[in-house]
Design an enzyme around this catalytic site. Structure first.
Site, PDB file in Angstrom:
ATOM      1  N   ALA B  75       0.819  -1.221   0.000  1.00 54.40           N
ATOM      2  CA  ALA B  75       0.000   0.000   0.000  1.00 54.40           C
ATOM      3  C   ALA B  75       0.848   1.264   0.000  1.00 54.40           C
ATOM      4  O   ALA B  75       0.425   2.283  -0.552  1.00 54.40           O
ATOM      5  CB  ALA B  75      -0.944   0.001   1.197  1.00 54.40           C
ATOM      6  N   THR B  76       2.021   1.227   0.588  1.00 53.40           N
ATOM      7  CA  THR B  76       2.872   2.420   0.562  1.00 53.40           C
ATOM      8  C   THR B  76       3.196   2.790  -0.882  1.00 53.40           C
ATOM      9  O   THR B  76       3.059   3.950  -1.286  1.00 53.40           O
ATOM     10  CB  THR B  76       4.158   2.187   1.362  1.00 53.40           C
ATOM     11  OG1 THR B  76       3.814   2.020   2.743  1.00 53.40           O
ATOM     12  CG2 THR B  76       5.123   3.350   1.232  1.00 53.40           C
ATOM     13  N   ASN B 158      -5.588   3.373  10.526  1.00 53.86           N
ATOM     14  CA  ASN B 158      -4.779   2.268  11.049  1.00 53.86           C
ATOM     15  C   ASN B 158      -4.538   2.363  12.549  1.00 53.86           C
ATOM     16  O   ASN B 158      -4.319   1.346  13.206  1.00 53.86           O
ATOM     17  CB  ASN B 158      -3.441   2.197  10.314  1.00 53.86           C
ATOM     18  CG  ASN B 158      -2.640   3.483  10.467  1.00 53.86           C
ATOM     19  OD1 ASN B 158      -3.115   4.563  10.135  1.00 53.86           O
ATOM     20  ND2 ASN B 158      -1.418   3.393  10.957  1.00 53.86           N
ATOM     21  N   GLN B 186      -6.241  -0.707   5.398  1.00 55.23           N
ATOM     22  CA  GLN B 186      -6.700  -1.220   6.675  1.00 55.23           C
ATOM     23  C   GLN B 186      -8.139  -1.734   6.603  1.00 55.23           C
ATOM     24  O   GLN B 186      -8.561  -2.491   7.460  1.00 55.23           O
ATOM     25  CB  GLN B 186      -6.602  -0.100   7.717  1.00 55.23           C
ATOM     26  CG  GLN B 186      -6.494  -0.526   9.147  1.00 55.23           C
ATOM     27  CD  GLN B 186      -5.289  -1.399   9.459  1.00 55.23           C
ATOM     28  OE1 GLN B 186      -5.400  -2.442  10.064  1.00 55.23           O
ATOM     29  NE2 GLN B 186      -4.095  -0.950   9.047  1.00 55.23           N
ATOM     30  N   SER B 206      -3.202  -3.712   0.445  1.00 53.04           N
ATOM     31  CA  SER B 206      -1.971  -4.346   0.909  1.00 53.04           C
ATOM     32  C   SER B 206      -2.299  -5.732   1.432  1.00 53.04           C
ATOM     33  O   SER B 206      -3.067  -5.880   2.371  1.00 53.04           O
ATOM     34  CB  SER B 206      -1.352  -3.505   2.026  1.00 53.04           C
ATOM     35  OG  SER B 206      -0.120  -4.057   2.428  1.00 53.04           O
ATOM     36  N   HIS B 208      -0.797  -8.104   3.157  1.00 51.38           N
ATOM     37  CA  HIS B 208      -0.459  -8.644   4.477  1.00 51.38           C
ATOM     38  C   HIS B 208      -1.379  -8.117   5.577  1.00 51.38           C
ATOM     39  O   HIS B 208      -1.305  -8.556   6.722  1.00 51.38           O
ATOM     40  CB  HIS B 208       1.011  -8.395   4.824  1.00 51.38           C
ATOM     41  CG  HIS B 208       1.332  -6.978   5.201  1.00 51.38           C
ATOM     42  ND1 HIS B 208       1.406  -6.572   6.509  1.00 51.38           N
ATOM     43  CD2 HIS B 208       1.615  -5.886   4.451  1.00 51.38           C
ATOM     44  CE1 HIS B 208       1.713  -5.274   6.546  1.00 51.38           C
ATOM     45  NE2 HIS B 208       1.848  -4.848   5.314  1.00 51.38           N
ATOM     46  N   THR B 244       9.378  -7.745 -13.044  1.00 52.06           N
ATOM     47  CA  THR B 244       8.773  -9.061 -13.210  1.00 52.06           C
ATOM     48  C   THR B 244       7.694  -9.270 -12.166  1.00 52.06           C
ATOM     49  O   THR B 244       7.927  -9.027 -10.975  1.00 52.06           O
ATOM     50  CB  THR B 244       9.848 -10.165 -13.066  1.00 52.06           C
ATOM     51  OG1 THR B 244      10.861  -9.928 -14.042  1.00 52.06           O
ATOM     52  CG2 THR B 244       9.240 -11.547 -13.246  1.00 52.06           C
ATOM     53  N   CYS B 326       4.156   1.698  11.456  1.00 51.31           N
ATOM     54  CA  CYS B 326       4.750   2.282  10.257  1.00 51.31           C
ATOM     55  C   CYS B 326       5.468   3.581  10.549  1.00 51.31           C
ATOM     56  O   CYS B 326       6.356   3.975   9.804  1.00 51.31           O
ATOM     57  CB  CYS B 326       3.672   2.552   9.221  1.00 51.31           C
ATOM     58  SG  CYS B 326       2.870   1.067   8.629  1.00 51.31           S
TER      59      CYS B 326
END
Lengths: 134, 406
Positions: B75-76, B158, B186, B206, B208, B244, B326
């Site tokens: 997401a960053t 978040n 989030q 994101s 994860h 890739t 973060c």
């Protein structure tokens, strides 16, 4: 995720209990503050406030306590200061500096201000009249 | 490795869902779709098909039917591509709009990307939020004009779990002709998100955060949105994000998102979160940082009368957060400051974030531990003594008003 295993949990409990037992003898306001001298240093705005309580009898310090709204290092230094103050004459107590507290307790440089705050609270208590009841 | 205490930091990251791990494993192995999806041969085309399948999963999950999916590292990167990619495209096309609007509580990735646009001649305005963390439509409306190029709003904060009123904000942004970017890092997989109905132009994801692999995210963008690349190299993803494609990770993101949102699980987490909040509130002097109807998985509370440093030291063995993972900064968070929390109180805030594997026994454990440690610190605190003696919290912390205690 599993919860802490029993041996790990027991160690943590014993450590926290040990810290809390020492804290109870040295930290927190007196159960009955009447007759104690109370000094305040720092502020919530500064995110550091330390109060000193002294029981002064015949020109000497019979008992001392600190209240701490500050870091863990400040708490440690306050506990050391209580133990140092027990039985000291007023004149000796007046000579205790924040620098001496910081050096005796190996405070990191970033926490030296905590020691100065303890000194300020002590001086304020030494200068204060005994707390009256009512 | 020493045994750990229960995990209460799902907002920082989540464990990989075993089903996702299995799907990724099948792709990565010799008989799977491990080839380079850019290769023009049968194995490459199979890999490309796997990537397209994952794109379809993403589009379906957030109702983004006519949108493109650009795969990123997370997401960053997606937030940077959304903001700086659009700003750069605007400049190249000679477009006039030069203002960016973001809520003051946005993630550091959004704030920093928007601030970086300053070097390209764009100005950033951070919009104040209400005490409950929400961006009021009236505040946004007052800031909008025909010079605004893009508005970025996080779906779920978040740090606090505050859910922004996207359905109320979207029409205002569209009326002003600005692009609407949603940082859904989030919220995706936790709460329903309908990109098409909202009219969102760009959505950041994101993996994860919703039981997918780390290191993979997506920027989902409407076909009409023009973006310039931030990276330069090969022609993958129409040159917008060369490199890739990591097929296994992409498959993992698609699978994880498809599995993540579950109404029954959502309600279970709400129940656990509310139980945690109510039991901590019983300590007294607990300030909730966020709204009652926030995201199911986050509870952010501050303990009055307790010093932040001392609290962090006592709770150091717990898997909780004292501010965004973060940000990596000490001291009061910009999110809580934006919600008008005084620094000393914000410094004593703890974020508990729940997840799929959180149990009632975990709640019992964390409540008992936190209650014990907060009590120990309050027992030696002159600030708590004064609060207990009747001094108002607002007086103690030197503010005009404070939100209600939990």
């Amino acid at each position: 995720m599993s919860t802490a295993s029993q041996p790990c949990q027991n160690w943590l409990e014993r450590w926290r209990t040990a810290v809390d037992d020492v804290d109870k003898e040295s930290l927190g306001s007196p159960d009955d503050p009447v007759g104690w001298q109370h000094g305040v240093a720092g502020s919530v705005r500064d995110n550091r406030r330390i109060d000193c309580w002294l029981e002064v009898v015949d020109g000497g310090i019979r008992a001392a306590r600190f209240e701490v709204f500050a870091s863990d290092e400040a708490r440690r230094a306050a506990v050391w200061t209580v133990q140092w103050l027990q039985g000291q004459a007023i004149a000796q107590a007046e000579g205790l500096t924040g620098l001496a507290i910081a050096e005796a307790t190996n405070l990191p440089d970033a926490s030296r201000s905590d020691a100065l705050c303890i000194e300020d609270a002590l001086r304020a208590a030494l200068a204060a009249p005994p707390t009256e009841g009512g | 490795m020493p045994a750990m205490t229960p995990y209460f930091d799902y907002a920082a990251t989540t464990p990989l869902d075993p089903r996702v791990e299995a799907a990724m494993g099948r792709v990565s192995s010799l008989g799977g779709d491990f080839a380079n999806p850019s290769s023009d041969h049968p194995a490459g085309r199979l890999a490309a098909t796997a990537v397209e399948r994952a794109s379809e999963q993403v589009r379906r999950c957030i109702n983004a039917v006519d949108y493109r999916v650009t795969w990123t590292s997370g997401a960053t990167e997606s937030n940077n591509l959304a903001i700086l990619g659009h700003v750069t495209a605007q400049l190249r096309r000679g477009r006039e709009r030069r203002r960016l609007l973001v809520a003051a509580t946005e993630h550091a990735a959004v704030l920093a990307a928007a601030q970086a646009a300053d070097a390209l001649g764009f100005s950033l305005e951070q919009l104040p939020v209400e005490a409950d963390g929400r961006l009021a439509p009236a505040t946004l409306d007052a800031a909008l004009d025909d010079d605004v190029a893009l508005v970025s709003v996080g779906h779920v904060n978040n740090e606090t779990g505050v859910v922004q009123p996207l359905a109320s904000l979207a029409p205002l942004i569209q009326a002003a002709g600005a692009l609407f970017h949603i940082d859904a890092a989030q919220g995706a997989g936790r709460l329903p998100l309908d990109a098409s109905t909202l009219g969102a132009d760009l959505v950041s994801l994101s993996a994860h955060k919703f039981y997918g692999p780390k290191g993979i995210g997506a920027l989902v963008h409407h076909a009409n949105v023009r973006l310039a690349p931030l990276l330069h190299g090969g022609g993958q993803q129409q040159g917008l994000r060369p490199g890739t494609l990591p097929v296994a990770s992409i498959v993992g993101l698609g699978e994880a998102l498809a599995l993540a949102d579950d109404e029954v699980e959502r309600e279970r987490q709400v129940s656990l979160r509310d139980a945690l909040r109510d039991r901590l509130a019983a300590l007294g002097g607990v300030v909730v940082n966020g709204a009652v109807d926030g995201s199911p998985h986050v509870l952010n509370v501050a303990f009055a009368g307790v010093h932040g440093d001392a609290l962090r030291s006592r709770l150091a063995d717990l898997n909780v957060s004292f501010g965004s993972a973060c940000s990596g900064r000490a001291g009061a968070s910009h999110v809580l400051r934006a919600m008008a929390r005084p620094d000393a109180l914000a410094d004593a805030a703890v974020r508990f974030s729940l997840g799929r594997f959180t149990t009632p026994a975990d709640i019992d454990f964390i409540v008992e531990r936190v209650a014990s440690d907060v009590a120990a610190l309050r027992a030696i605190s002159p600030v708590w003594r004064e609060i207990r003696a009747g001094r108002k919290l607002s007086d103690v912390y030197g503010v005009t008003t404070l939100p209600e205690l939990a």
